[in-house]
Design an enzyme around this catalytic site. Structure first.
Site, PDB file in Angstrom:
ATOM      1  N   PHE A 140       0.852  -1.186   0.000  1.00 45.50           N
ATOM      2  CA  PHE A 140       0.000   0.000   0.000  1.00 45.50           C
ATOM      3  C   PHE A 140       0.886   1.233   0.000  1.00 45.50           C
ATOM      4  O   PHE A 140       1.634   1.475   0.945  1.00 45.50           O
ATOM      5  CB  PHE A 140      -0.963   0.065   1.192  1.00 45.50           C
ATOM      6  N   ASP A 225       9.216   2.887   2.244  1.00 47.43           N
ATOM      7  CA  ASP A 225       8.025   3.691   2.516  1.00 47.43           C
ATOM      8  C   ASP A 225       7.721   3.561   4.010  1.00 47.43           C
ATOM      9  O   ASP A 225       7.135   2.571   4.451  1.00 47.43           O
ATOM     10  CB  ASP A 225       6.847   3.203   1.662  1.00 47.43           C
ATOM     11  N   LYS A 254       2.204  11.236   7.325  1.00 46.78           N
ATOM     12  CA  LYS A 254       1.321  10.960   8.465  1.00 46.78           C
ATOM     13  C   LYS A 254       1.744  11.686   9.749  1.00 46.78           C
ATOM     14  O   LYS A 254       1.476  12.861   9.884  1.00 46.78           O
ATOM     15  CB  LYS A 254       1.189   9.444   8.651  1.00 46.78           C
TER      16      LYS A 254
HETATM   17  C1  LIG Z   1      -1.001   6.056   4.293  1.00 47.89           C
HETATM   18  C2  LIG Z   1       0.116   5.536   3.487  1.00 47.89           C
HETATM   19  C3  LIG Z   1       0.462   6.119   2.257  1.00 47.89           C
HETATM   20  C4  LIG Z   1      -0.339   7.234   1.613  1.00 47.89           C
HETATM   21  O1  LIG Z   1      -0.435   8.366   2.383  1.00 47.89           O
HETATM   22  P1  LIG Z   1      -1.587   9.458   2.068  1.00 47.89           P
HETATM   23  O2  LIG Z   1      -1.225  10.603   2.948  1.00 47.89           O
HETATM   24  O3  LIG Z   1      -2.881   8.828   2.437  1.00 47.89           O
HETATM   25  O4  LIG Z   1      -1.501   9.781   0.634  1.00 47.89           O
HETATM   26  C5  LIG Z   1       1.566   5.608   1.593  1.00 47.89           C
HETATM   27  N1  LIG Z   1       2.276   4.591   2.099  1.00 47.89           N
HETATM   28  C6  LIG Z   1       1.966   4.004   3.270  1.00 47.89           C
HETATM   29  C7  LIG Z   1       2.806   2.887   3.776  1.00 47.89           C
HETATM   30  C8  LIG Z   1       0.859   4.436   3.993  1.00 47.89           C
HETATM   31  O5  LIG Z   1       0.529   3.829   5.131  1.00 47.89           O
END
Ligand SMILES: *Cc1c(COP(=O)(O)O)cnc(C)c1O
Length: 397
Positions: A140, A225, A254
């Site tokens: 994700f 990520d 985040k």
């Molecule tokens: C939430 C998330 C994203 C995307 O972040 P947004 O601010 O919602 O665009 C990308 N990678 C990971 C691992 C995430 O948990």
């Protein structure tokens, strides 16, 4: 207005791209949130780890208000007196050479894809248009077109094509598969240290070390990520520290704003971000003074208030307590730091349990049909965990 009326308005006028629990929240403080009827809940989602510092942290709030009175947005056409300070703070903290600020997590992912490709052409010597990036099954990384194009979740992709080419997927946690997948045009491998949305999937011990070695040997960039795993969630500032490695590029977002504002960043060694020239990438809001002031305060309280150590300690305690719950419908309890999941046996609805938990005063969200994630703010205390575990036990009893 009553809860039901808010829900009706939302259902009537809102796009239905989410299926929220029927709780209408209006206030938050620390690990707690309250609904419009003043019922109190323990937040065990923390806005997908954007609220690691707890709701409405007073010091982040103050930084935001102070900055909002002075200057909010300049655009990057001019310099501002906050961005350089965030650059310095983040680079020193994460031992990075350079950073690039964006807003959402998905934008940070898009940015890193552009940068990795550019590095492939200009530094590695890949032929124009041939760059390939390897990603994992069940990844994700966000919701933009390019990103969902390499998702393996059919629901996220269906009828949104055509997609951006140049991606290859391999199984998660399988270093051999990476070794075999790398070709002459591979520029990067992008992976989550722990797959969050997939249901807190923890790779085999030493996976990132192997991946690091393979990437280095093949002149392939390692992109982690850490938008969800980073900033204390797993009990370390960055999850890569569990394996004692450093990625070439790291994405955070985040909790970088403690939930106050969308702020994300790409952290990198000079070789990659240094290739960007004026005009080749940008964002109107990226790096704005308000975002930078909020991010700086969010990082400061994370460290000052020992939230990372607390995540490690309280995470281990929470996990051990949850593992003690014996029930035939529990398949596995797993976690790292305060990123914990209960996986249920097939046929048990995680959604139904989340609804029961809500009635007991705990807010969780299912991921897939049979996994419940527990990820409270990193400031949670032992007595709050004891209370939560009691409620969870009652539901399984
Ligand atoms: C939430 C998330 C994203 C995307 O972040 P947004 O601010 O919602 O665009 C990308 N990678 C990971 C691992 C995430 O948990």
């Amino acid at each position: 207005m009553e809860s039901k009326e808010f829900i009706n308005l939302e259902d009537r006028f809102g796009a239905k791209n989410y299926k929220p629990l029927d709780v209408v929240l209006s206030r938050g403080e620390g690990i707690w949130v309250w609904d419009v009827d003043n019922n109190k809940y323990l937040d065990c989602l923390s806005a997908y780890s954007a609220v690691n510092q707890g709701h409405c942290h007073p010091k982040i709030y103050k930084a935001m208000m102070d900055q909002a009175q002075k200057l909010t947005l300049t655009s990057r056409a001019f310099r501002n007196d906050q961005l350089p300070l965030l650059y310095e703070q983040l680079c020193k903290l994460t031992d990075s050479h350079k950073m690039l600020p964006m807003n959402s997590g998905a934008e940070a992912v898009e940015t890193v894809i552009k940068c990795a490709r550019k590095w492939g052409y200009e530094s590695k010597g890949v032929a124009d248009g041939q760059a390939e990036i390897i990603v994992c099954n069940d990844n994700f990384h966000g919701r933009t077109l390019s990103i969902i194009g390499f998702s393996t979740d059919e629901n996220a992709r269906q009828n949104f094509g055509p997609f951006t080419p140049g991606f290859k997927t391999i199984p998660f946690g399988d270093a051999k598969a990476l070794e075999q997948a790398i070709g002459p045009d591979t520029v990067a491998f992008m992976v989550e240290p722990v797959q969050g949305e997939a249901g807190v999937i923890i790779p085999p011990r030493g996976y990132l070390q192997k991946v690091r070695r393979i990437c280095t040997q093949n002149n392939v960039l390692l992109i982690l990520d850490e938008i969800q795993t980073g900033l204390g969630r797993t009990g370390k500032l960055l999850a890569e520290e569990h394996d004692g490695i450093q990625a070439d590029l790291t994405l955070i977002g985040k909790a970088l704003s403690g939930g106050f504002y969308p702020v994300s960043a790409v952290l990198s060694n000079e070789a990659v971000l240094g290739l960007l020239q004026p005009g080749q990438h940008g964002s109107t809001f990226g790096g704005n003074p308000l975002a930078c002031a909020v991010a700086r305060a969010s990082l400061k309280v994370l460290l000052e208030e020992n939230m990372i150590e607390n995540a490690e300690k309280m995470g281990a305690y929470f996990l051990a307590e949850l593992k003690k719950i014996q029930h035939h419908s529990i398949k596995e309890v797993r976690g790292i730091g305060l990123m914990i999941a209960i996986e249920l046996e097939e046929g048990t609805s995680a959604r139904a349990i989340c609804n029961s938990l809500m009635k007991m005063g705990i807010l969780c969200k299912e991921t897939h049909t049979c996994i419940i994630r527990f990820a409270p703010p990193l400031i949670i205390k032992k007595e709050d965990i004891d209370w939560a575990v009691d409620q969870i036990k009652t539901i399984f009893a």
